[in-house]
Design a protein around this motif. Structure first.
Motif, PDB file in Angstrom:
ATOM      1  N   ASN A   1      17.260  13.739  38.370  1.00  0.00           N
ATOM      2  CA  ASN A   1      17.279  12.664  37.376  1.00  0.00           C
ATOM      3  C   ASN A   1      16.631  13.080  36.059  1.00  0.00           C
ATOM      4  OD1 ASN A   1      18.674  10.801  38.880  1.00  0.00           O
ATOM      5  ND2 ASN A   1      16.847   9.818  39.719  1.00  0.00           N
ATOM      6  N   GLU A   2      16.508  14.382  35.823  1.00  0.00           N
ATOM      7  CA  GLU A   2      15.917  14.865  34.574  1.00  0.00           C
ATOM      8  C   GLU A   2      16.783  14.467  33.376  1.00  0.00           C
ATOM      9  OE1 GLU A   2      14.665  17.633  37.873  1.00  0.00           O
ATOM     10  OE2 GLU A   2      16.521  16.647  37.217  1.00  0.00           O
ATOM     11  N   ALA A   3      16.144  14.389  32.235  1.00  0.00           N
ATOM     12  CA  ALA A   3      16.855  13.986  31.016  1.00  0.00           C
ATOM     13  C   ALA A   3      17.879  15.035  30.584  1.00  0.00           C
ATOM     14  CB  ALA A   3      15.857  13.725  29.893  1.00  0.00           C
ATOM     15  N   THR A   4      17.604  16.300  30.874  1.00  0.00           N
ATOM     16  CA  THR A   4      18.517  17.388  30.487  1.00  0.00           C
ATOM     17  C   THR A   4      18.748  18.315  31.670  1.00  0.00           C
ATOM     18  OG1 THR A   4      16.783  18.931  29.785  1.00  0.00           O
ATOM     19  CG2 THR A   4      17.574  17.322  28.150  1.00  0.00           C
ATOM     20  N   PHE A   5      19.879  18.996  31.651  1.00  0.00           N
ATOM     21  CA  PHE A   5      20.142  19.939  32.742  1.00  0.00           C
ATOM     22  C   PHE A   5      19.232  21.152  32.646  1.00  0.00           C
ATOM     23  CE2 PHE A   5      23.406  21.136  29.545  1.00  0.00           C
ATOM     24  CZ  PHE A   5      23.125  22.486  29.376  1.00  0.00           C
ATOM     25  N   GLU A   6      18.720  21.445  31.449  1.00  0.00           N
ATOM     26  CA  GLU A   6      17.761  22.543  31.319  1.00  0.00           C
ATOM     27  C   GLU A   6      16.486  22.243  32.109  1.00  0.00           C
ATOM     28  OE1 GLU A   6      20.280  22.712  27.551  1.00  0.00           O
ATOM     29  OE2 GLU A   6      19.255  21.144  28.693  1.00  0.00           O
ATOM     30  N   ASN A   7      16.027  20.981  32.054  1.00  0.00           N
ATOM     31  CA  ASN A   7      14.848  20.596  32.829  1.00  0.00           C
ATOM     32  C   ASN A   7      15.122  20.662  34.329  1.00  0.00           C
ATOM     33  OD1 ASN A   7      13.234  20.182  30.596  1.00  0.00           O
ATOM     34  ND2 ASN A   7      13.604  17.975  30.499  1.00  0.00           N
ATOM     35  N   TYR A   8      16.318  20.261  34.715  1.00  0.00           N
ATOM     36  CA  TYR A   8      16.715  20.339  36.124  1.00  0.00           C
ATOM     37  C   TYR A   8      16.671  21.790  36.603  1.00  0.00           C
ATOM     38  CZ  TYR A   8      20.016  20.211  40.110  1.00  0.00           C
ATOM     39  OH  TYR A   8      20.635  20.346  41.330  1.00  0.00           O
ATOM     40  N   GLN A   9      17.245  22.677  35.834  1.00  0.00           N
ATOM     41  CA  GLN A   9      17.230  24.102  36.163  1.00  0.00           C
ATOM     42  C   GLN A   9      15.805  24.622  36.261  1.00  0.00           C
ATOM     43  OE1 GLN A   9      19.764  26.564  33.611  1.00  0.00           O
ATOM     44  NE2 GLN A   9      18.116  28.095  33.524  1.00  0.00           N
ATOM     45  N   HIS A  10      14.956  24.215  35.333  1.00  0.00           N
ATOM     46  CA  HIS A  10      13.556  24.656  35.335  1.00  0.00           C
ATOM     47  C   HIS A  10      12.831  24.164  36.574  1.00  0.00           C
ATOM     48  CE1 HIS A  10       9.520  25.549  33.867  1.00  0.00           C
ATOM     49  NE2 HIS A  10       9.194  24.288  34.142  1.00  0.00           N
ATOM     50  N   HIS A  11      13.047  22.876  36.933  1.00  0.00           N
ATOM     51  CA  HIS A  11      12.361  22.310  38.095  1.00  0.00           C
ATOM     52  C   HIS A  11      12.796  22.996  39.383  1.00  0.00           C
ATOM     53  CE1 HIS A  11      11.469  18.288  35.829  1.00  0.00           C
ATOM     54  NE2 HIS A  11      10.615  19.254  35.532  1.00  0.00           N
ATOM     55  N   LEU A  12      14.089  23.234  39.546  1.00  0.00           N
ATOM     56  CA  LEU A  12      14.554  23.905  40.762  1.00  0.00           C
ATOM     57  C   LEU A  12      14.025  25.330  40.846  1.00  0.00           C
ATOM     58  CD1 LEU A  12      18.273  22.858  41.404  1.00  0.00           C
ATOM     59  CD2 LEU A  12      16.216  22.190  42.649  1.00  0.00           C
ATOM     60  N   THR A  13      13.973  26.023  39.726  1.00  0.00           N
ATOM     61  CA  THR A  13      13.432  27.383  39.730  1.00  0.00           C
ATOM     62  C   THR A  13      11.985  27.383  40.185  1.00  0.00           C
ATOM     63  OG1 THR A  13      14.929  28.001  37.929  1.00  0.00           O
ATOM     64  CG2 THR A  13      13.073  29.459  38.336  1.00  0.00           C
ATOM     65  N   ALA A  14      11.210  26.383  39.749  1.00  0.00           N
ATOM     66  CA  ALA A  14       9.807  26.279  40.157  1.00  0.00           C
ATOM     67  C   ALA A  14       9.683  25.978  41.648  1.00  0.00           C
ATOM     68  CB  ALA A  14       9.119  25.186  39.340  1.00  0.00           C
ATOM     69  N   VAL A  15      10.537  25.105  42.153  1.00  0.00           N
ATOM     70  CA  VAL A  15      10.512  24.778  43.578  1.00  0.00           C
ATOM     71  C   VAL A  15      10.808  26.019  44.413  1.00  0.00           C
ATOM     72  CG1 VAL A  15      11.738  23.540  45.416  1.00  0.00           C
ATOM     73  CG2 VAL A  15      11.071  22.331  43.335  1.00  0.00           C
ATOM     74  N   PHE A  16      11.825  26.781  44.012  1.00  0.00           N
ATOM     75  CA  PHE A  16      12.206  27.929  44.826  1.00  0.00           C
ATOM     76  C   PHE A  16      11.282  29.129  44.617  1.00  0.00           C
ATOM     77  CE2 PHE A  16      16.251  25.524  44.872  1.00  0.00           C
ATOM     78  CZ  PHE A  16      16.263  25.282  46.241  1.00  0.00           C
ATOM     79  N   ALA A  17      10.527  29.130  43.544  1.00  0.00           N
ATOM     80  CA  ALA A  17       9.473  30.140  43.409  1.00  0.00           C
ATOM     81  C   ALA A  17       8.398  29.897  44.465  1.00  0.00           C
ATOM     82  CB  ALA A  17       8.878  30.092  42.008  1.00  0.00           C
TER      83      ALA A  17
END
Length: 347
Positions: free
Chosen positions: A55-71
Motif C-alpha cells: 500500500n505504499e504511495a509509490t512503487f519505488e517505496n514498495y521495491q525498497h521495502h521488499l528489498t529490506a525485508v529480504f535482506a
C-alpha cells in the motif's frame, strides 16, 4: 530467537514481517517460499496499515521495502538455503510496470544470486482491456545466498514414460534409437580422423551398454560434419561446439531416473482449500518443486507473508516444518485452523 523448537512442526507469528525477522537467529531456516502482497492491488483491512507492504504511495517505496525485508530474510536463511519469490505485475496509466523484475534486480544488487526465473502459466486468464493481450502468467524467482546450496534434484525428476527396448539381438532407446545410423555415419565420415572414429564408436558402444543396463533411457549423438552443435557453432560461447571441434562428436544422454522439470509450470491458480475470504491465494501445487528440491526433510520452510497458511500447509504435507508471519491476526487464525490437523497427520 529460534523460530521453532525441536519438537514443533509449525508456528505462526503475528506482526510485521521485518520486526519479527529481526528477532530471529542467524541462519535458522532452510528455505523461504513466499508471495508478498502485490503493489497497489489489494488492501487486507489491517489495523497496522503503516506496516502493510503493498500500500505504499509509490512503487519505488514498495521495491525498497521488499528489498529490506529480504535482506533480513537472507540473514535468517542458512548459507545453503533458497528463496522462492512469487510476484505479479500491474499496469499504471496503461504502462506495465515490470514490478517483478524491478524487485528481482534490486535483490540481485543486494547480493542475492538468481538461479531461475520460473514462469507460472496459470492456464486461465482475465481480460480487462481491449487493446492488449490477456494476462496468464506470473514470475516465481529462485534466489540463493551462495553458489553452493542445497538442491535435491532426484526429488523432483520427471520419470520417463517409455522404457528402452532391449532384446538379445537389438538395443533401442525409449524413442527407438538403435545407434546403427550413428555407427554408419562414423565409419563413412570424411571429417573424423581414424582415432576420432575409434573414440566415437567406443562412446557409442558405451551408451548402448548403459541402455542395456537400464542406466540410460534415451540418447542423441552429434558427429562433426553430420549434425550441427545445439544452439551455436561458436566454440567461444558453446561448450558443445567446442567438444565437437576437439573430439569430433558428443553424446547427450537422458538418464533412466528422469529429467528435471523445465521453467514453465502449468498450474491453475485456484486452490482446493478455499473456505476463506482471502483473495490472493497461490496453490499448494506451486510449492511442491521449491520445497522438495531446496528444503531437506524435516527442515524449516519460512513464509514472511503467510496469508492463509498455504506455504506451511504444503511444507507439513511434504515432510518439512513450517513457520509463517503475517500482519493480520485474522489470517493467522485461519492459518492455524487450516494446519491444526496436518501437523499430526504427517509426522
Amino acid at each position: 530467537m529460534t523460530p521453532l523448537s525441536d519438537s514443533e512442526k509449525f508456528r505462526f507469528y503475528t506482526g510485521d514481517c521485518l520486526s519479527v525477522l529481526n528477532q530471529m537467529d542467524d541462519e535458522c531456516v532452510d528455505c523461504i517460499v513466499t508471495s508478498p502482497p502485490y503493489w497497489g492491488m489489494r488492501s487486507y483491512d489491517n489495523d497496522n496499515d503503516e506496516h502493510e507492504i503493498g500500500n505504499e504511495a509509490t512503487f519505488e517505496n514498495y521495491q525498497h521495502h521488499l528489498t529490506a525485508v529480504f535482506a533480513e530474510a537472507k540473514r535468517v536463511l542458512k548459507r545453503d538455503g533458497s528463496l522462492w519469490l512469487n510476484l505479479g505485475d500491474r499496469y499504471v496509466d496503461k504502462a506495465l510496470l515490470g514490478m517483478p523484475w524491478r524487485v528481482a534486480i534490486s535483490l540481485m544488487s543486494d547480493g542475492w544470486i538468481m538461479r531461475n526465473d520460473v514462469i507460472w502459466h496459470q492456464m486461465k486468464g482475465t481480460q480487462s482491456a481491449k487493446d492488449r493481450l490477456r494476462d496468464s502468467y506470473e514470475h516465481v524467482f529462485h534466489f540463493v545466498r551462495s553458489k553452493n546450496y542445497y538442491y535435491d534434484a532426484d526429488a523432483i525428476r520427471i520419470k520417463p514414460k517409455l522404457q528402452p527396448v532391449v532384446t538379445d539381438t537389438d538395443i533401442r532407446s525409449s524413442t527407438g534409437v538403435s545407434g546403427k545410423k550413428y555407427r554408419m555415419q562414423i565409419r563413412e565420415s570424411h571429417e573424423l580422423t581414424e582415432q576420432e572414429k575409434r573414440n566415437a564408436e567406443d562412446a557409442l558402444n558405451q551408451v548402448l551398454a548403459e541402455i542395456r543396463s537400464g542406466a540410460v533411457n534415451d540418447f542423441r549423438m552429434t558427429i562433426r560434419g553430420k549434425q550441427r552443435a545445439w544452439h551455436s557453432d561458436n566454440v567461444r560461447i558453446s561448450g558443445r561446439a567446442k567438444e565437437l571441434a576437439e573430439r569430433g562428436f558428443y553424446i547427450m544422454r537422458i538418464h533412466a531416473h528422469g529429467h528435471l522439470p523445465n521453467d514453465v509450470w502449468n498450474i491453475v491458480p485456484e486452490d482446493t482449500w478455499r473456505t476463506d475470504s482471502h483473495c490472493a491465494v497461490y496453490p499448494e501445487a506451486l510449492l511442491r518443486i521449491p520445497i522438495l528440491a531446496t528444503c531437506p526433510e524435516n527442515g524449516i520452510v519460512l513464509d514472511p507473508f503467510i496469508g492463509t497458511g498455504t506455504t506451511v500447509a504444503a511444507a507439513l504435507k511434504l515432510g518439512r516444518r513450517g513457520v509463517g508471519i503475517d500482519l493480520s491476526p485474522h489470517y493467522i487464525r485461519i492459518s492455524q485452523e487450516r494446519v491444526a490437523n496436518i501437523g499430526t497427520m504427517f509426522v
